[in-house]
Design a protein around this motif. Structure first.
Motif, short mmCIF file in Angstrom:
data_model
loop_
_atom_site.label_atom_id
_atom_site.label_comp_id
_atom_site.label_asym_id
_atom_site.label_seq_id
_atom_site.Cartn_x
_atom_site.Cartn_y
_atom_site.Cartn_z
N MET A 248 -9.58 -5.47 10.55
CA MET A 248 -9.31 -5.37 9.12
C MET A 248 -10.50 -4.79 8.35
O MET A 248 -10.31 -4.01 7.42
N ALA A 249 -11.73 -5.14 8.73
CA ALA A 249 -12.91 -4.65 8.03
C ALA A 249 -13.08 -3.14 8.23
O ALA A 249 -13.48 -2.42 7.31
N GLY A 250 -12.78 -2.63 9.41
CA GLY A 250 -12.91 -1.21 9.68
C GLY A 250 -11.91 -0.39 8.86
O GLY A 250 -12.24 0.68 8.35
N GLU A 251 -10.69 -0.89 8.75
CA GLU A 251 -9.68 -0.19 7.95
C GLU A 251 -10.04 -0.21 6.47
O GLU A 251 -9.86 0.78 5.75
N ARG A 252 -10.58 -1.32 6.02
CA ARG A 252 -10.97 -1.43 4.61
C ARG A 252 -12.14 -0.49 4.32
O ARG A 252 -12.15 0.19 3.28
#
Length: 76
Positions: free
Chosen positions: A3-7
């Motif tokens: 989720m952090a990479g996509e954000r």
């Protein structure tokens, strides 16, 4: 991908889009302001006779005790 990479990718995409918009707007404003400072046409040449002496303004007179220096030169 987590989720952090996509954000992070979304944030960078938005930063790049905002940067591209700022560059486009600044470029447009630069071109618009550059065109607005130039004099309006039509442009014409003035015909002058090199043998004719130009009309020169009179030298100013000193007022209230001031000193005035007035000099004209003829360029051949």
């Amino acid at each position: 991908m987590d989720m952090a990479g996509e954000r992070r990718r979304r944030v960078w995409r938005r930063v790049v889009i905002v940067w591209a918009l700022v560059v486009a707007v600044a470029g447009g404003l630069t071109l618009w302001m550059q065109d607005s400072t130039e004099p309006q046409g039509p442009y014409v040449w003035e015909n002058t006779d090199p043998e004719e002496t130009p009309d020169l303004p009179p030298c100013p007179t000193p007022e209230e005790g001031g000193a005035v220096l007035c000099a004209y030169a003829e360029v051949d």
